[in-house]
Design a protein around this motif. Structure first.
Motif, PDB file in Angstrom:
ATOM      1  N   LEU A   1     -29.660  14.255 -19.847  1.00 51.14           N
ATOM      2  CA  LEU A   1     -30.535  15.376 -20.195  1.00 51.14           C
ATOM      3  C   LEU A   1     -31.405  15.796 -19.004  1.00 51.14           C
ATOM      4  N   SER A   2     -31.811  14.812 -18.202  1.00 49.11           N
ATOM      5  CA  SER A   2     -32.625  15.171 -17.033  1.00 49.11           C
ATOM      6  C   SER A   2     -31.785  15.874 -15.968  1.00 49.11           C
ATOM      7  N   VAL A   3     -30.478  15.598 -15.926  1.00 48.34           N
ATOM      8  CA  VAL A   3     -29.605  16.354 -15.011  1.00 48.34           C
ATOM      9  C   VAL A   3     -29.589  17.830 -15.428  1.00 48.34           C
ATOM     10  N   VAL A   4     -29.487  18.070 -16.753  1.00 49.80           N
ATOM     11  CA  VAL A   4     -29.468  19.449 -17.262  1.00 49.80           C
ATOM     12  C   VAL A   4     -30.797  20.138 -16.956  1.00 49.80           C
ATOM     13  N   ILE A   5     -31.909  19.411 -17.160  1.00 48.40           N
ATOM     14  CA  ILE A   5     -33.231  19.986 -16.862  1.00 48.40           C
ATOM     15  C   ILE A   5     -33.346  20.267 -15.357  1.00 48.40           C
ATOM     16  N   GLY A   6     -32.855  19.349 -14.533  1.00 56.09           N
ATOM     17  CA  GLY A   6     -32.881  19.538 -13.083  1.00 56.09           C
ATOM     18  C   GLY A   6     -32.080  20.753 -12.650  1.00 56.09           C
ATOM     19  N   LEU A   7     -30.970  21.005 -13.337  1.00 52.27           N
ATOM     20  CA  LEU A   7     -30.145  22.177 -13.001  1.00 52.27           C
ATOM     21  C   LEU A   7     -30.901  23.480 -13.253  1.00 52.27           C
ATOM     22  N   GLY A   8     -31.796  23.448 -14.252  1.00 53.44           N
ATOM     23  CA  GLY A   8     -32.557  24.669 -14.549  1.00 53.44           C
ATOM     24  C   GLY A   8     -33.883  24.757 -13.823  1.00 53.44           C
TER      25      GLY A   8
END
Lengths: 137, 77
Positions: A109-116
């Motif tokens: 989930l933090s990878v997804v947040i980092g992408l945004g």
């Protein structure tokens, strides 16, 4: 100064500003990685944010090539210019694949947040700029 | 009848597909506006190109995040 050169300078200064913000953000994330016990979360954020910044840099290169500032005959520019959106999607899919393969190291989930995160920074920058422009008027 | 896995795959496909449509429309609107602006005021080309450079990644962010969500639906959920 020619119009092409001024356009190049404006984009270059913008990219420099985003690069500075990115370096600051990565430094904060690295501090969080080394200090706090939530290492997988911070590692995921670093991975996502790095890919996000790489996406932005690819767009910057493309904009330069479209503007005729970089010659597209040089191989890295040529490859990035010809791939564009597909290259960015490939980068994102690679990041998610890495996160899925090593769930104990990267929090998905933090990878997804980092992408945004880079897009959020850009939006914040635009909002701040528009408020400043209104104050000047 | 479709089972839960089937519905998950359908959701992944729909997420990626609709986001792609939205992203494509967004990028098209931005580029159209920039081209019209450059045609009307060629001296503003630099400013418009910079705005396009900021706007296109923001429009592209939606399909990119949607693809991530669809990948998560396919492989994680």
């Amino acid at each position: 100064m020619s119009e092409k050169a001024s356009s190049h300078l404006v984009m270059k200064s913008k990219m420099k500003f985003y690069f500075l913000i990115a370096v600051l953000t990565v430094t904060v994330l690295l501090i969080g990685f080394f200090i706090t016990p939530f290492q997988s979360i911070f590692l995921g954020l670093i991975l996502g944010f790095s890919i996000s910044f790489l996406n932005l840099w690819t767009t910057y290169r493309n904009a330069h090539i479209i503007g005729g500032i970089h010659a597209p005959s040089k191989w890295p520019s040529m490859i990035i210019a010809s791939l564009g959106f597909v290259f960015r999607i490939f980068l994102v899919i690679t990041a998610v694949w890495v996160a899925i393969q090593y769930p104990e190291r990267f929090h998905i989930l933090s990878v997804v947040i980092g992408l945004g995160l880079m897009y959020a920074i850009m939006m914040l920058d635009m909002i701040v700029k528009s408020f400043k422009a209104k104050e000047v008027k | 009848m479709m089972d839960a896995v089937g519905y998950t795959h359908l959701a992944a496909g729909l997420a990626a597909g609709f986001a792609a449509i939205g992203g494509a429309i967004g990028v098209a609107i931005i580029v159209k506006a920039v081209l019209e602006g450059v045609a009307r005021q060629p001296e503003q080309r630099g400013t418009l190109q910079t705005l396009m450079f900021i706007g296109v990644p923001l429009a592209e962010a939606v399909p990119i995040i949607a693809i991530v969500v669809s990948l998560l639906l396919l492989f994680v959920v």
